[in-house]
Motif scaffolding. Structure first.
Motif, PDB file in Angstrom:
ATOM      1  N   TRP A   1      -5.481  -3.428  -2.638  1.00  0.00           N
ATOM      2  CA  TRP A   1      -4.845  -2.401  -3.465  1.00  0.00           C
ATOM      3  C   TRP A   1      -3.872  -1.521  -2.682  1.00  0.00           C
ATOM      4  CZ3 TRP A   1      -5.616  -4.025  -8.082  1.00  0.00           C
ATOM      5  CH2 TRP A   1      -6.861  -4.478  -8.519  1.00  0.00           C
ATOM      6  N   ARG A   2      -3.611  -1.829  -1.426  1.00  0.00           N
ATOM      7  CA  ARG A   2      -2.713  -0.999  -0.629  1.00  0.00           C
ATOM      8  C   ARG A   2      -1.320  -1.015  -1.243  1.00  0.00           C
ATOM      9  NH1 ARG A   2      -3.724   2.832   2.481  1.00  0.00           N
ATOM     10  NH2 ARG A   2      -1.870   2.392   3.684  1.00  0.00           N
ATOM     11  N   PRO A   3      -0.733   0.146  -1.503  1.00  0.00           N
ATOM     12  CA  PRO A   3       0.599   0.180  -2.088  1.00  0.00           C
ATOM     13  C   PRO A   3       1.673  -0.243  -1.085  1.00  0.00           C
ATOM     14  CG  PRO A   3      -0.144   2.400  -1.584  1.00  0.00           C
ATOM     15  CD  PRO A   3      -1.308   1.494  -1.306  1.00  0.00           C
ATOM     16  N   SER A   4       2.631  -1.029  -1.552  1.00  0.00           N
ATOM     17  CA  SER A   4       3.758  -1.432  -0.714  1.00  0.00           C
ATOM     18  C   SER A   4       4.936  -0.514  -0.990  1.00  0.00           C
ATOM     19  CB  SER A   4       4.146  -2.884  -1.006  1.00  0.00           C
ATOM     20  OG  SER A   4       5.396  -3.181  -0.397  1.00  0.00           O
ATOM     21  N   LEU A   5       5.277   0.309  -0.018  1.00  0.00           N
ATOM     22  CA  LEU A   5       6.414   1.208  -0.185  1.00  0.00           C
ATOM     23  C   LEU A   5       7.730   0.444  -0.205  1.00  0.00           C
ATOM     24  CD1 LEU A   5       5.097   4.080   2.046  1.00  0.00           C
ATOM     25  CD2 LEU A   5       5.449   4.177  -0.420  1.00  0.00           C
ATOM     26  N   ASP A   6       7.765  -0.722   0.428  1.00  0.00           N
ATOM     27  CA  ASP A   6       8.960  -1.563   0.332  1.00  0.00           C
ATOM     28  C   ASP A   6       9.185  -2.003  -1.109  1.00  0.00           C
ATOM     29  OD1 ASP A   6       9.430  -1.376   3.050  1.00  0.00           O
ATOM     30  OD2 ASP A   6       8.435  -3.272   3.528  1.00  0.00           O
ATOM     31  N   GLU A   7       8.099  -2.349  -1.805  1.00  0.00           N
ATOM     32  CA  GLU A   7       8.233  -2.743  -3.208  1.00  0.00           C
ATOM     33  C   GLU A   7       8.697  -1.569  -4.062  1.00  0.00           C
ATOM     34  OE1 GLU A   7       4.637  -4.584  -4.544  1.00  0.00           O
ATOM     35  OE2 GLU A   7       4.793  -6.253  -3.124  1.00  0.00           O
TER      36      GLU A   7
END
Length: 404
Positions: free
Chosen positions: A135-141
């Motif tokens: 569930w780690r958010p991807s800041l690149d996305e």
């Protein structure tokens, strides 16, 4: 405005008040009035002296000062008290957004943060948390999602329902992404401000386990708006007390809307809130200790049953979001768990992740342990049942041709 049904509330409306064991809640164990008075020193005489006059549109000055000092930059003009954080969220979104505005939302997520903007006619873009990444958010996305049309980004960390969070460095990158998005609007708002609004639901800010609480977004970014509540970490959901920290110009627009609806927070609620704020640590510490021990209990339960569940350990809040192996949709299972075993959990379909359940661990340890035992028994039995395609099974996952 056309809002869809809030599936979480529809589920809880049917079950919440009659559950034998509730391990669904996203808040800590609720305090009683006697406990609140003991922790804060509030006596009956002060309550008896209260006069039920109308209240301040933005909240009682003393209450706003305490919120500004604890979570904000010390400036009470940037604080508005509300009936829970849900009112704050709805007021701010209604004040800021117009049909056609582009808004980024996070899924899985709480319905007020995901669906309200769409109900206002906005075009929503989903920043999806990936189970495969824990569930780690991807800041690149996220950076790839925003554009010059992005009016607002709506986030919630530590997150409901997954318990995932971000670091302070990631928070600052989130601010940079918001600053780079959206049109450079002229000075009708804060002078020199540009970029997308960053709306940050910090309901679980005081419930973190492996890192200190994040700074409120309003202290880092001119267009950052933070939301807080007594409903989660403080164990006072029935008090219906919340707040937002925002630029004064935004709060002025919120007041215009509130003038047609709730007008202000009850003076009785604000009196109780003032005493809680003066004694915030005394209210938080016992429930935080309990939550930490309960998180260990949930982790041990999941580790003991790898054939039944997969769990990402929450970094904050008091909800876990385990995946139940062999179920493509947990709705029927959760209904059966409640009906036959008296245990309340939330099906993941309420958050757009149907293979999961939301499990709350903020309550007393004994009913949590009993609820987990009953959940284990129900899962074991469910997997042994004959196939039933209508129940949402996934034969490919259990290797035995069973749908549960």
């Amino acid at each position: 405005m056309r809002l869809p049904a809030a599936r979480l509330e529809d589920w809880l409306r049917d079950y919440y008040f009659t559950a034998e064991i509730d391990i669904s809640s996203s808040g800590v164990h609720s305090y009683s009035m006697a406990e609140l008075r003991a922790m804060t020193g509030l006596d009956h005489a002060e309550i008896d002296e209260l006069v039920f006059d109308d209240g301040y549109s933005l909240g009682t000055p003393a209450v706003r000062r305490h919120i500004a000092r604890r979570w904000g930059d010390g400036d009470p003009s940037r604080v508005m008290t509300t009936s829970g954080s849900s009112e704050a969220i709805s007021l701010v979104l209604t004040a800021l957004l117009r049909p056609g505005d582009e808004v980024v939302v996070v899924e899985p997520g709480y319905h007020a943060l995901v669906a309200f903007a769409a109900g206002l006619g906005c075009a929503t873009r989903t920043w999806r948390l990936d189970r495969a990444r824990g569930w780690r958010p991807s800041l690149d996305e996220l950076a790839a999602l925003v554009s010059e049309r992005t009016k607002a980004i709506i986030v919630n960390f530590p997150q409901n329902p997954t318990g995932v969070s971000i670091t302070e460095a990631e928070l600052r990158r989130l601010v940079a992404i918001a600053e780079s998005a959206g049109p450079a609007e002229a000075a009708e708002e804060a002078a020199g401000a540009s970029g997308a609004y960053l709306l940050f639901d910090a309901a679980f800010a005081d419930l973190t386990y492996d890192a200190p609480p994040l700074p409120d977004i309003s202290t880092l970014y001119e267009r950052g708006i933070g939301f807080g509540t007594f409903s989660k970490a403080f164990g006072l959901p029935g008090l219906r007390f919340g707040w937002c920290l925002a630029p004064p110009a935004v709060l002025a627009e919120c007041v215009r809307i509130r003038d047609y609806t709730t007008l202000h927070v009850s003076p009785l609620v604000e009196l109780l809130a003032l005493h809680v704020l003066r004694n915030a640590d005394a209210c938080l510490e016992p429930r935080m200790k309990q939550a930490r021990a309960n998180r260990d209990l949930v982790r041990e339960w999941a580790d003991a049953h790898p054939d039944l569940v997969s769990l990402v350990t929450p970094l904050g809040g008091v909800t876990a979001f385990p995946r139940l192996h062999g179920l493509a949709d947990t709705h029927a299972f959760c209904d059966d768990l409640f009906t036959r075993r008296g245990v309340l959990v939330i099906p993941g379909s309420c958050f757009g992740a149907p293979e999961h359940i939301r499990l709350g661990f903020g309550g007393p340890a004994e009913p949590l342990a009993e609820g987990l035992d009953r959940l284990t028994g129900a899962l074991t039995e469910w997997r042994r049942r004959p196939p039933d395609p209508a129940a949402g099974g996934d034969p490919a996952e259990d290797g035995e041709g069973h749908t549960r």
